[in-house]
Design an enzyme around this catalytic site. Sequence first.
Site, PDB file in Angstrom:
ATOM      1  N   GLU A 114      47.696  70.412  69.243  1.00  0.00           N
ATOM      2  CA  GLU A 114      47.178  71.128  67.882  1.00  0.00           C
ATOM      3  C   GLU A 114      48.255  71.295  67.060  1.00  0.00           C
ATOM      4  O   GLU A 114      48.049  71.448  65.723  1.00  0.00           O
ATOM      5  CB  GLU A 114      46.334  72.484  68.619  1.00  0.00           C
ATOM      6  N   TRP A 168      48.870  68.027  65.137  1.00  0.00           N
ATOM      7  CA  TRP A 168      47.797  68.068  63.955  1.00  0.00           C
ATOM      8  C   TRP A 168      48.193  68.796  62.781  1.00  0.00           C
ATOM      9  O   TRP A 168      47.977  68.247  61.460  1.00  0.00           O
ATOM     10  CB  TRP A 168      46.378  68.391  64.629  1.00  0.00           C
ATOM     11  N   ASN A 201      36.998  77.163  66.966  1.00  0.00           N
ATOM     12  CA  ASN A 201      37.671  75.764  66.593  1.00  0.00           C
ATOM     13  C   ASN A 201      36.370  74.959  66.853  1.00  0.00           C
ATOM     14  O   ASN A 201      36.186  74.142  65.890  1.00  0.00           O
ATOM     15  CB  ASN A 201      38.872  75.591  67.280  1.00  0.00           C
ATOM     16  N   TRP A 256      31.533  68.734  50.870  1.00  0.00           N
ATOM     17  CA  TRP A 256      32.562  69.355  51.890  1.00  0.00           C
ATOM     18  C   TRP A 256      33.259  70.328  51.006  1.00  0.00           C
ATOM     19  O   TRP A 256      33.789  71.360  51.556  1.00  0.00           O
ATOM     20  CB  TRP A 256      33.483  68.306  52.624  1.00  0.00           C
ATOM     21  N   TRP A 288      37.802  69.744  57.169  1.00  0.00           N
ATOM     22  CA  TRP A 288      36.529  69.473  56.490  1.00  0.00           C
ATOM     23  C   TRP A 288      36.487  67.969  56.133  1.00  0.00           C
ATOM     24  O   TRP A 288      35.468  67.531  56.021  1.00  0.00           O
ATOM     25  CB  TRP A 288      36.609  70.542  55.043  1.00  0.00           C
TER      26      TRP A 288
END
Length: 445
Positions: free
Chosen positions: A268, A271, A334, A352, A375
């Site tokens: 994570e 990311w 999440n 979005w 998104w």
Amino acid sequence: MSNECPITIFWFRRDLRLHDNAALFHALKENKKVQCIFIFDKNILDDLKDSKDVRVAFIHDTLSEIKQTLNSYGADLWVFHDTALDAWQKILSQNNVDKIYFNRDYEPYALNRDQELNILAESMNIDVCTYKDHVVFESHEVLKDDGNPYVVFTPYKRKWMSLLESGRLENNYDVLKAFKCEDYLSNLNPVDEPMAFISLGAMGFEKTNIAIPSKEVSQSLIKEYGDKRNFPAIHGTSRLGVHYRFGTVSIREKAAKAIVLSETYLNELIWRDFYSQILHHFPHIVKESFRKKYDNIDWRNNKEEFEAWCQGKTGYPIVDAGMRELNTTGYMHNRVRMIAASFLTKHLLIDWRWGEAYFAQKLLDYDLASNNGGWQWASGSGTDAAPYFRIFNPWTQQDKFDKHKAYIKKWIPEYGTPQYPQPIVDHKEARERCLKTYKEALDNN
């Protein structure tokens, strides 16, 4: 605030801590009389719609703690409420400043703001020293062999990990080495009288009863993160997002622990770096799709349906529970973020950017790079995104991750009663409509 001897300025931004702070460390180690400042930027605050924006109160509380600590060392934190450029013009005109230190920020507004300061400082022969602090690796550090940026996560991660491991020194990761600011606090600028600390009210804001998640996270939670993170009814995530966002924790410290405790949690954090470098290399994503052909989608943008989504009244319990959690706490689990985003963009065919803007308004941990990346991933328009034909089924997601409906019942007290609305759209029909709309947009491009 005038000084005969030159002072060095350290500017707090997204790094609100006195420990393991890269630019603060270098400022203190390399200079005497280091003065810390913070600017409540009117250009940012004036865009906030809610006077009870808990993020502003959190920053204010955190700065108050920092100021008290600095006062205990005979130093002070100067806090300004102004546009950044105007604040700097006042600071530099009223003080003999020889150097300015701060940690780099990668958002477009921050880059423009910092360039204005660079021009001003250069005109006054003042050195500006900047450092990496908000990420583990910056955009130019993790590149393909040909020098181009990665746009797919998995090869980016492999390169990221190889760089981390190549920096290993005697079982420590050099890139994760802590900056021991506490060793040099004697080099802070001494003050006779602390500067008055501006109140929230003077800036047009007030406190709220929304709680900020703790910075203290147990090792067991991180160890079990991979097994528990997808289930919103249990406390299986760290909820440190707001602390990463404002730098009240050190990314280096957390990454070092994740290496030992949880590969999934470390993933994570990778990311986070990945989306940061995407924003740097492809700044058009702030307003446009990463894959520009996705801007041809004929969004329905039904305002009534968008409002139902915002309020958590779509008739899809897992979506509604998430939106109500967000509206109440400033946080959304999440897994549920992905479900809610997919539902808005694919079931309702709402742009979005509408959802991204709503999350930006509500999320305590709002971060432009990660929010935008998430998104665009959900809508299919982003880098390394879910393919457009992958459409989450909210019912199966609900059965899989909230089987006993504990999360749903917590946030939807009227669930199972006539007061709870019927679904505003049929899943099968919405799926077919989405596939048709996306296919037409992409085929005609």
